[in-house]
Motif scaffolding. Structure first.
Motif, short mmCIF file in Angstrom:
data_model
loop_
_atom_site.label_atom_id
_atom_site.label_comp_id
_atom_site.label_asym_id
_atom_site.label_seq_id
_atom_site.Cartn_x
_atom_site.Cartn_y
_atom_site.Cartn_z
N MET A 1 0.83 -1.18 0.00
CA MET A 1 0.00 0.00 0.00
C MET A 1 0.88 1.25 0.00
SD MET A 1 -3.19 0.68 0.21
CE MET A 1 -4.26 2.02 0.50
N ILE A 2 0.54 2.20 -0.82
CA ILE A 2 1.30 3.44 -0.93
C ILE A 2 0.45 4.59 -0.39
CG2 ILE A 2 2.37 5.05 -2.54
CD1 ILE A 2 2.93 2.63 -4.34
N ARG A 3 1.00 5.33 0.55
CA ARG A 3 0.29 6.47 1.13
C ARG A 3 0.59 7.72 0.31
NH1 ARG A 3 1.16 7.89 6.54
NH2 ARG A 3 -0.47 9.38 6.08
N LEU A 4 -0.40 8.20 -0.41
CA LEU A 4 -0.23 9.36 -1.27
C LEU A 4 -0.01 10.64 -0.47
CD1 LEU A 4 -2.80 8.61 -4.10
CD2 LEU A 4 -0.33 8.29 -4.11
N ALA A 5 -0.56 10.71 0.74
CA ALA A 5 -0.38 11.91 1.57
C ALA A 5 1.10 12.11 1.90
CB ALA A 5 -1.21 11.81 2.84
N HIS A 6 1.80 11.02 2.21
CA HIS A 6 3.22 11.12 2.52
C HIS A 6 4.01 11.52 1.27
CE1 HIS A 6 6.87 10.35 4.79
NE2 HIS A 6 7.35 9.74 3.72
N LEU A 7 3.67 10.93 0.13
CA LEU A 7 4.36 11.28 -1.11
C LEU A 7 4.12 12.75 -1.47
CD1 LEU A 7 3.71 8.13 -3.33
CD2 LEU A 7 5.78 8.74 -2.07
N LYS A 8 2.89 13.22 -1.26
CA LYS A 8 2.58 14.61 -1.56
C LYS A 8 3.39 15.54 -0.66
CE LYS A 8 -1.22 17.86 -1.97
NZ LYS A 8 -2.64 18.11 -1.79
N ARG A 9 3.52 15.19 0.62
CA ARG A 9 4.30 16.00 1.54
C ARG A 9 5.77 16.03 1.12
NH1 ARG A 9 2.52 14.18 6.07
NH2 ARG A 9 3.94 12.44 6.25
N ARG A 10 6.32 14.87 0.75
CA ARG A 10 7.72 14.81 0.31
C ARG A 10 7.93 15.59 -0.98
NH1 ARG A 10 9.76 14.49 4.55
NH2 ARG A 10 9.88 12.55 5.65
N MET A 11 6.98 15.51 -1.90
CA MET A 11 7.11 16.26 -3.16
C MET A 11 7.01 17.76 -2.90
SD MET A 11 7.92 14.12 -5.40
CE MET A 11 7.76 15.02 -6.92
N GLY A 12 6.20 18.17 -1.96
CA GLY A 12 6.14 19.58 -1.58
C GLY A 12 7.46 20.05 -0.98
N GLN A 13 8.07 19.20 -0.16
CA GLN A 13 9.38 19.53 0.41
C GLN A 13 10.44 19.58 -0.68
OE1 GLN A 13 9.66 16.44 3.33
NE2 GLN A 13 8.53 17.63 4.88
N TYR A 14 10.35 18.67 -1.65
CA TYR A 14 11.26 18.68 -2.78
C TYR A 14 11.13 19.99 -3.55
CZ TYR A 14 13.17 17.64 -7.38
OH TYR A 14 13.88 17.71 -8.54
N ALA A 15 9.89 20.41 -3.80
CA ALA A 15 9.64 21.65 -4.53
C ALA A 15 10.23 22.84 -3.78
CB ALA A 15 8.15 21.84 -4.76
N ALA A 16 10.01 22.87 -2.48
CA ALA A 16 10.56 23.97 -1.68
C ALA A 16 12.08 23.96 -1.70
CB ALA A 16 10.05 23.87 -0.25
N LEU A 17 12.68 22.78 -1.67
CA LEU A 17 14.13 22.65 -1.73
C LEU A 17 14.66 23.13 -3.07
CD1 LEU A 17 16.53 21.68 -0.04
CD2 LEU A 17 16.17 19.40 -0.97
N TRP A 18 13.96 22.80 -4.17
CA TRP A 18 14.39 23.23 -5.50
C TRP A 18 14.34 24.75 -5.60
CZ3 TRP A 18 13.94 25.94 -9.86
CH2 TRP A 18 14.61 25.50 -11.00
N VAL A 19 13.22 25.34 -5.20
CA VAL A 19 13.07 26.79 -5.27
C VAL A 19 14.08 27.48 -4.35
CG1 VAL A 19 11.49 28.71 -4.78
CG2 VAL A 19 10.66 26.69 -5.98
N GLY A 20 14.24 26.95 -3.15
CA GLY A 20 15.21 27.53 -2.22
C GLY A 20 16.63 27.45 -2.75
N GLY A 21 17.01 26.31 -3.33
CA GLY A 21 18.35 26.18 -3.91
C GLY A 21 18.58 27.16 -5.04
N PHE A 22 17.57 27.34 -5.89
CA PHE A 22 17.68 28.28 -7.01
C PHE A 22 17.83 29.71 -6.50
CE2 PHE A 22 15.84 31.16 -10.11
CZ PHE A 22 16.51 30.81 -11.27
N LEU A 23 16.93 30.12 -5.61
CA LEU A 23 16.93 31.50 -5.13
C LEU A 23 18.16 31.81 -4.27
CD1 LEU A 23 13.15 31.98 -4.26
CD2 LEU A 23 14.40 32.81 -6.27
N LEU A 24 18.52 30.89 -3.40
CA LEU A 24 19.68 31.12 -2.54
C LEU A 24 20.97 31.16 -3.36
CD1 LEU A 24 20.47 31.59 0.37
CD2 LEU A 24 20.67 29.13 0.66
N SER A 25 21.07 30.30 -4.34
CA SER A 25 22.25 30.30 -5.21
C SER A 25 22.35 31.62 -5.97
CB SER A 25 22.18 29.14 -6.20
OG SER A 25 23.24 29.19 -7.12
N GLY A 26 21.23 32.05 -6.55
CA GLY A 26 21.24 33.31 -7.28
C GLY A 26 21.60 34.48 -6.40
N ALA A 27 21.02 34.54 -5.20
CA ALA A 27 21.32 35.64 -4.28
C ALA A 27 22.77 35.62 -3.83
CB ALA A 27 20.39 35.57 -3.07
#
Length: 176
Positions: A1-27
């Motif tokens: 069984m795969i819990r989609l809520a956990h995957l959604k939370r991890r993908m949201g954290q991944y998205a935040a990490l991607w955006v943060g890495g991009f913005l912090l690197s640029g700054a």
């Protein structure tokens, strides 16, 4: 069984990490321009931020593996991390590429960018050799850049869209 809520939370954290890495690197690169040349600033910033986003991704995977989630969920988190690791590492690099583009400088003079490109080519070249001939590698590198940038854009949009909806106000009520 795969819990989609956990995957959604991890993908949201991944998205935040991607955006943060991009913005912090640029700054950080733009701030570094006050003290050094562009390529020197890029060479100082990229290794640190690529390590930071890699550690962030690893921390999320380890947290999932140590959690009480189902084995199927843990396996999907691990597979997604392997699939999305290179696009995540591309986030700080793409900020450097964008800054170099607007500064009308060639990013290829950066040692950190060259090392990243060599590392990615070690992954992509065997795949291109297995699929076709060596000419396929150039296409795969370009495809990698576009797909990684698209993943980042979708990640950013997924994080920003709820904020935009809140700013626009609630949906109008249907008249009865």
């Amino acid at each position: 069984m795969i819990r989609l809520a956990h995957l959604k939370r991890r993908m949201g954290q991944y998205a935040a990490l991607w955006v943060g890495g991009f913005l912090l690197s640029g700054a950080a690169i733009l701030c570094g321009l006050w003290f050094a040349d562009l390529m020197t600033a890029v060479d100082m910033v990229l290794p640190v931020l690529m390590a930071a986003v890699g550690l962030g991704l690893g921390a999320g995977v380890v947290a999932s593996l140590l959690s009480g989630e189902t084995p199927g969920t843990k396996l999907v988190v691990l597979l997604l991390a392997l699939l999305l690791a290179l696009p995540l590492l591309w986030a700080p690099v793409s900020a450097a590429v964008a800054i170099a583009f607007f500064a009308d400088r060639s990013i290829e003079y950066s040692q950190a960018y060259a090392a990243f490109q060599i590392g990615v080519s070690r992954v992509l070249f065997p795949i291109s050799e297995a699929i076709g001939d060596g000419d396929l590698f150039g296409w795969m590198w370009t495809a990698f850049q576009w797909v990684s940038s698209l993943v980042g854009f979708v990640s950013a949009l997924a994080n920003v869209w709820p904020l935009i909806r809140r700013l626009l106000g609630p949906e109008p009520a249907a008249e009865v």
